[in-house]
Design a protein around this motif. Structure first.
Motif, PDB file in Angstrom:
ATOM      1  N   ALA A 129       8.569   1.788  -4.324  1.00 16.24           N
ATOM      2  CA  ALA A 129       7.487   2.608  -3.725  1.00 16.24           C
ATOM      3  C   ALA A 129       6.871   1.645  -2.630  1.00 16.24           C
ATOM      4  N   VAL A 130       6.346   0.326  -3.036  1.00 13.99           N
ATOM      5  CA  VAL A 130       5.736  -0.644  -2.099  1.00 13.99           C
ATOM      6  C   VAL A 130       6.848  -0.666  -1.142  1.00 13.99           C
ATOM      7  N   THR A 131       7.905  -1.046  -1.300  1.00 10.38           N
ATOM      8  CA  THR A 131       9.120  -1.419  -0.366  1.00 10.38           C
ATOM      9  C   THR A 131       9.298  -0.261   0.709  1.00 10.38           C
ATOM     10  N   VAL A 132       9.176   1.022   0.310  1.00 10.21           N
ATOM     11  CA  VAL A 132       9.241   2.110   1.411  1.00 10.21           C
ATOM     12  C   VAL A 132       7.753   2.311   2.074  1.00 10.21           C
ATOM     13  N   LEU A 133       6.790   2.027   1.380  1.00 14.73           N
ATOM     14  CA  LEU A 133       5.472   2.210   2.184  1.00 14.73           C
ATOM     15  C   LEU A 133       5.286   1.079   3.311  1.00 14.73           C
ATOM     16  N   VAL A 134       5.720  -0.191   2.886  1.00 10.41           N
ATOM     17  CA  VAL A 134       5.716  -1.222   3.942  1.00 10.41           C
ATOM     18  C   VAL A 134       6.831  -0.879   5.168  1.00 10.41           C
ATOM     19  N   LEU A 135       7.945  -0.360   4.744  1.00  9.17           N
ATOM     20  CA  LEU A 135       8.943   0.023   5.809  1.00  9.17           C
ATOM     21  C   LEU A 135       8.564   1.106   6.807  1.00  9.17           C
ATOM     22  N   ALA A 136       7.718   2.016   6.064  1.00 12.83           N
ATOM     23  CA  ALA A 136       7.093   3.267   6.810  1.00 12.83           C
ATOM     24  C   ALA A 136       5.980   2.749   7.845  1.00 12.83           C
ATOM     25  N   ALA A 137       5.160   1.574   7.264  1.00  9.59           N
ATOM     26  CA  ALA A 137       4.282   1.007   8.300  1.00  9.59           C
ATOM     27  C   ALA A 137       5.021   0.553   9.428  1.00  9.59           C
TER      28      ALA A 137
END
Length: 428
Positions: free
Chosen positions: A216-224
């Motif tokens: 979840a953290v990885t995907v959120l950072v990539l979305a940013a």
């Protein structure tokens, strides 16, 4: 006589979808038609792929044979999508075109999803136990990733890009590969000089917040990252990406240029396959140290006495056959797979008449990448892709300092007669 001022042009209303679009200064040009199939190179590369697969399978077993097949698939996907790390960072830093970096985000996010499923469930074949790729956080990582990025801008390709470019016949990149092998071997030989650089222990998020939290953290950072690059691109309005020859219709799958998104998804699936089969993530550069050391051994040297080859795992690789080495198999597969794809696409060709400054830059860039990859514990694949997909902090740091190295590399490219994208160009 009073002249009325001209009416101001009406400003078009932007739809919600348009607000999140990523405009460029002009539409992307249409792809030119694909040239005829290069039958000679196709016959040679296809025969080599079949013969080598049969040999590896019979001599070393199913596991190495499957790894070679995965490498062939990676070569096809890399070539058809022209999936670039070097060009993506160059386009972002030079003119603000973040298309390539957003493709990275898709590759990273998809790979992270597959890694979380595979490692979290312990799914492996041939007795393999899948494990994340975590790396130490220290001076070697920061210096190595910066050096690597400078090298890839001078050499014209990253680790995976070097392999598929060599397979497609780009002669100048053969020089980059030679420098890459030399640099990786040099760093292995001088392992004692840099092995004790200050570093902290690896930080893998799954060890602290579990695989779902890490994902979840990885995907959120990539979305940013995606949102930031879209806004940057909207502000700078850069040139579009260039187009490469492509067939039309169904033939595009074999003879065309794939969308970057298709390439990202294919690479993620194939990379996850490497993890399932071998227990470790896809990598590239450890094989270069092995190939160079094997050559030195064949010339009468004694690389087995180097501290690098006395490390756990490394000694077994040097003592065993190259065609049983996981990374060597996928690297060789990438080159042959790219040759098959380039021949089908009609673009396989040997380039002649390389300017001397370009040749010097290619060799120097390769050496810097080889040394940098060893210092950093990996390249754009083994550290950046595998690290971020594994939820390891070192992958993010590798990417951040690679951007710094890209900036420095862009400053150095003109010294070797190499150009950089400019805002007024037709394409970047």
């Amino acid at each position: 006589m009073t002249t009325a001022p001209p009416a101001a042009a009406a400003t078009p209303t932007r739809t919600p979808a348009a607000r999140f679009s990523s405009p460029t200064s002009a539409p992307r040009p249409s792809a030119p038609p694909a040239p005829p199939v290069r039958r000679g190179p196709l016959a040679v590369s296809a025969l080599l792929a079949a013969a080598l697969t049969l040999y590896v399978w019979s001599a070393h077993g199913a596991k190495p044979g499957v790894l070679l097949l995965l490498g062939l698939g990676l070569g096809v996907a890399l070539f058809h999508s022209r999936f670039g790390f070097t060009s993506a960072w160059r386009q972002l830093m030079a003119v603000g075109n973040g298309t390539g970096l957003r493709a990275h985000a898709l590759l990273l996010g998809t790979t992270a999803t597959l890694f979380a499923l595979v490692i979290g469930s312990g799914t492996g074949l041939f007795g393999s136990v899948p494990a994340p790729s975590g790396g130490p956080l220290g001076i070697g990582l920061l210096a190595g990733s910066t050096l690597f990025a400078v090298g890839m801008q001078l050499g014209g390709a990253c680790a995976s890009g070097t392999l598929f470019a060599v397979g497609s016949g780009q002669t100048s990149i053969v020089l980059t590969l030679g420098g890459f092998i030399a640099g990786a071997t040099l760093a292995a030989w001088q392992f004692d000089l840099w092995k004790d650089l200050p570093a902290l222990e690896p930080v893998v998020m799954a060890d602290h917040i579990g695989w779902f939290g890490s994902w979840a953290v990885t995907v959120l950072v990539l979305a940013a990252v995606v949102l930031v690059t879209r806004r940057m691109q909207a502000r700078r309005n850069p040139p579009p990406l260039g187009a490469v020859p492509s067939a039309r219709g169904a033939a595009r799958a074999l003879r065309g240029s794939w969308p970057l998104a298709a390439g990202a998804l294919a690479l993620a699936l194939l990379g996850a396959g490497v993890l399932v089969v071998s227990g470790g993530a896809w990598g590239v550069t450890s094989a270069f140290s092995l190939w160079g050391s094997e050559l030195i051994g064949a010339l009468g040297g004694h690389p087995e006495s180097w501290s690098w080859w006395r490390q756990p795992g490394n000694a077994e690789a040097l003592a065993g056959p190259v065609l049983a080495d996981k990374t060597s198999l996928t690297d060789i597969g990438i080159m042959i797979g790219a040759a098959v794809a380039a021949s089908l696409g009609g673009t396989w060709a040997l380039h002649r008449g390389i300017p001397w400054r370009t040749a010097v830059a290619a060799v120097l860039g390769g050496v810097l990448m080889g040394v940098g990859a060893r210092l950093a514990g990996g390249c754009n694949i083994g550290a950046y892709l595998a690290g971020i997909a594994s939820g390891s902090l070192h992958g993010w740091l590798w990417g951040a300092f690679a951007l710094l190295g890209t900036w420095a590399g862009l400053k150095l490219r003109p010294l070797f007669g190499l150009g950089n994208p400019k805002p007024g160009d037709g394409v970047c």
